[in-house]
Design an enzyme around this catalytic site. Structure first.
Site, PDB file in Angstrom:
ATOM      1  N   LYS A 220       0.850  -0.939   0.417  1.00  0.00           N
ATOM      2  CA  LYS A 220       0.069  -0.104  -0.424  1.00  0.00           C
ATOM      3  C   LYS A 220       0.702   1.338   0.053  1.00  0.00           C
ATOM      4  O   LYS A 220       2.255   1.069   0.432  1.00  0.00           O
ATOM      5  CB  LYS A 220      -0.911   0.115   1.269  1.00  0.00           C
ATOM      6  CG  LYS A 220      -1.913   0.942   1.450  1.00  0.00           C
ATOM      7  CD  LYS A 220      -2.320   1.102   2.497  1.00  0.00           C
ATOM      8  CE  LYS A 220      -3.031   2.384   3.197  1.00  0.00           C
ATOM      9  NZ  LYS A 220      -3.830   2.585   4.494  1.00  0.00           N
ATOM     10  N   GLU A 269      -8.361  11.938  13.485  1.00  0.00           N
ATOM     11  CA  GLU A 269      -7.021  10.515  13.947  1.00  0.00           C
ATOM     12  C   GLU A 269      -6.638  10.663  14.537  1.00  0.00           C
ATOM     13  O   GLU A 269      -5.734  10.994  14.454  1.00  0.00           O
ATOM     14  CB  GLU A 269      -6.352  10.670  12.649  1.00  0.00           C
ATOM     15  CG  GLU A 269      -5.774   9.100  12.640  1.00  0.00           C
ATOM     16  CD  GLU A 269      -5.423   8.490  10.813  1.00  0.00           C
ATOM     17  OE1 GLU A 269      -4.700   7.597  11.054  1.00  0.00           O
ATOM     18  OE2 GLU A 269      -5.872   9.149  10.012  1.00  0.00           O
ATOM     19  N   GLU A 313      -7.734  -1.738   3.515  1.00  0.00           N
ATOM     20  CA  GLU A 313      -6.888  -0.891   3.967  1.00  0.00           C
ATOM     21  C   GLU A 313      -6.772  -0.631   5.473  1.00  0.00           C
ATOM     22  O   GLU A 313      -5.624  -0.506   6.529  1.00  0.00           O
ATOM     23  CB  GLU A 313      -7.232  -0.363   3.318  1.00  0.00           C
ATOM     24  CG  GLU A 313      -6.673   1.036   2.128  1.00  0.00           C
ATOM     25  CD  GLU A 313      -7.024   2.341   1.581  1.00  0.00           C
ATOM     26  OE1 GLU A 313      -6.508   2.861   2.312  1.00  0.00           O
ATOM     27  OE2 GLU A 313      -7.838   2.431   0.983  1.00  0.00           O
ATOM     28  N   GLU A 448     -12.245  10.659  -3.956  1.00  0.00           N
ATOM     29  CA  GLU A 448     -12.217  10.158  -2.356  1.00  0.00           C
ATOM     30  C   GLU A 448     -11.211  11.170  -1.769  1.00  0.00           C
ATOM     31  O   GLU A 448     -12.242  12.083  -0.780  1.00  0.00           O
ATOM     32  CB  GLU A 448     -11.106   8.758  -1.685  1.00  0.00           C
ATOM     33  CG  GLU A 448     -10.897   9.240  -0.408  1.00  0.00           C
ATOM     34  CD  GLU A 448     -10.698   7.684  -0.452  1.00  0.00           C
ATOM     35  OE1 GLU A 448      -9.737   7.708   0.308  1.00  0.00           O
ATOM     36  OE2 GLU A 448     -10.846   6.702  -0.924  1.00  0.00           O
TER      37      GLU A 448
END
Length: 464
Positions: A220, A269, A313, A448
């Site tokens: 990733k 986050e 993910e 996104e």
């Protein structure tokens, strides 16, 4: 009338200054007082009259706000060992603190606020010219607001050579400016231009990254892009912070000011929090928009929970954070399945992590190992960071990096600096990224990032 009870620190300044002269070293006096409730945004705004070095932190999940004005101690580090070097210097300063604080309140006293750049060898360049690689600052004045009220900490660096009477006079004058009630006015600011930086080329990098993922050892890669805004007048940072706090009340709202530039945002986050040896982290990866109706919103949430690309993910992040936390903590608790974390514009896959910090380890040990998580860098960690460095054509600076606060007991909290912008006068750079895996589609990833840009665009005059 000042919204603060009469409280003089001249005698404490004199006492600690005598010790500084006797020992021939710099000492840090820290005095905390409970004051009448003060609005943190007004305090931040008035702080601009004193110094262009301010900090703002508002918690995502509790009534807790910190506002730092000016600098008593400022520590900057660079290089791969910057986290350990920062901790060593902070511990050194904490040994030289002479504290008067009868309140058992977190976020009071000699608290350091700041952050780190994404890359350890980051060198300042546009638009980050005035930002250091990393910086933690113990502010001269610190406002701490929680559900019980407001607390003001005054931190004073005392050296043998300075005149304690001059220091006392200046402190009282600056406190008067900070706590004096008055109207703040600001010019109306309008958004005049939006420039997407090389969007088609960015989509090409996504396509190239997917090919790299298919042929190499990378699993990733997170690639980010920049959007530039211009305004008719210098942006009001205080207004931005107020609007972010109202519109993104489930996020950490932050601002770090260096040399007239402001890194500001509202991030959902959490990276890691340590409080009385209890450790809390969070895995946040996988994104979809909110629905216009409750039914649409639930359907989109179910779609996200069932989406294989987003679940993969998310699992990368869970696995990496669990492994990192287990090195420094015990009794690690991680739910088997993710839930949904809903914000104003977006919803994310979310897995909380809770543990107990082992003896001999600290908050910054965990920050060092967690940064960057797969949600902001990729996997394997170092290979992904190297790929970003070579192929991403924007300067990340402090974007996607650890930002937060830490106190004298090395308790504190760091979040990941996403949903953010760097603002200087009448210009702003907004940043957003996406996780690229083998199945990624460039157009979908672009969309996104468009959704992720909305929170900052909305408060800066763009369409929500």
């Amino acid at each position: 009338m000042l919204p603060v009870k009469t409280f003089h620190i001249e005698d404490k300044i004199q006492k600690v200054h005598k010790e500084a002269k006797r020992t021939k070293q710099q000492l840090l006096l820290s005095v905390t007082e409970k004051i009448d409730r003060v609005d943190p945004f007004s305090f931040f705004e008035r702080g601009g009259r004193i110094d262009e070095h301010r900090h703002f932190w508002k918690s995502a999940d509790e009534d807790f706000t910190l506002v730092g004005i000016s600098s008593a101690v400022s520590i900057s580090k660079t290089g791969e060992d910057r986290f350990q070097a920062m901790e060593n210097d902070l511990l050194g300063w904490m040994e030289r603190v002479r504290s008067w604080n009868r309140y058992n309140k977190k976020g009071t006293g000699a608290v350091a606020l700041g952050g780190f750049s994404f890359f350890g060898d980051f060198v300042s360049g546009k638009p980050w010219d005035s930002f250091p690689n990393s910086n933690m600052t113990i502010p001269k004045f610190l406002l701490t607001n929680d559900r019980d009220g407001s607390y003001l900490t005054t931190n004073v660096l005392l050296t043998p050579e300075e005149d304690p009477e001059d220091i006392s006079m200046k402190i009282e004058e600056e406190k008067h400016q900070l706590l004096r009630a008055g109207e703040e006015t600001s010019e109306e600011v309008r958004l005049e231009g939006v420039e997407e930086v090389r969007p088609e080329e960015w989509k090409k990098t996504i396509e190239e990254a997917t090919e790299e993922l298919k042929s190499g050892s990378l699993q990733k890669i997170v690639l980010a892009r920049e959007v530039r805004l211009t305004f008719n007048a210098p942006a009001s940072i205080t207004s931005v912070l107020q609007d972010l706090s109202e519109m993104q009340n489930a996020s950490y709202v932050f601002c770090y000011e260096h040399g007239g530039a402001y890194f500001v945002g509202a991030t959902p986050e959490r990276l890691v929090k340590v409080e009385n040896d209890e450790l809390f982290s969070a895995c946040l990866a996988g994104t979809i928009r909110r629905g216009g109706t409750e039914e649409d919103d639930d359907a989109l949430g179910d779609e996200l929970l069932a989406d294989s690309k987003n679940r993969v993910e998310h699992e990368y992040v869970v696995r990496m954070i669990r492994n990192a936390v287990e090195r420094y903590a015990e009794a690690v608790d991680v739910p088997e399945e993710p839930s949904l974390y809903k914000l104003r514009n977006l919803q994310h896959l979310y897995t909380p992590v809770q543990a107990r910090l082992k003896d001999g380890f600290s908050l910054l040990d965990v920050v060092k190992d967690l940064h960057p998580t797969p949600a902001l860098g990729g996997l394997p960690q170092q290979e992904a960071v190297d790929y970003i460095r070579k192929h991403e054509f924007m300067n990340r600076g402090w974007y996607a990096s650890p930002i937060g606060w830490i106190d004298g007991g090395l308790n504190g909290e760091f979040a990941v600096a996403i949903r953010s912008a760097l603002i200087r006068e009448n210009r702003a750079s907004l940043f957003a990224g996406c996780g690229v895996v083998e199945s990624s589609d460039p157009e979908s990833e672009y969309e996104e990032t468009q959704v992720k840009l909305k929170p900052m665009l909305a408060v800066l005059g763009g369409k929500e």
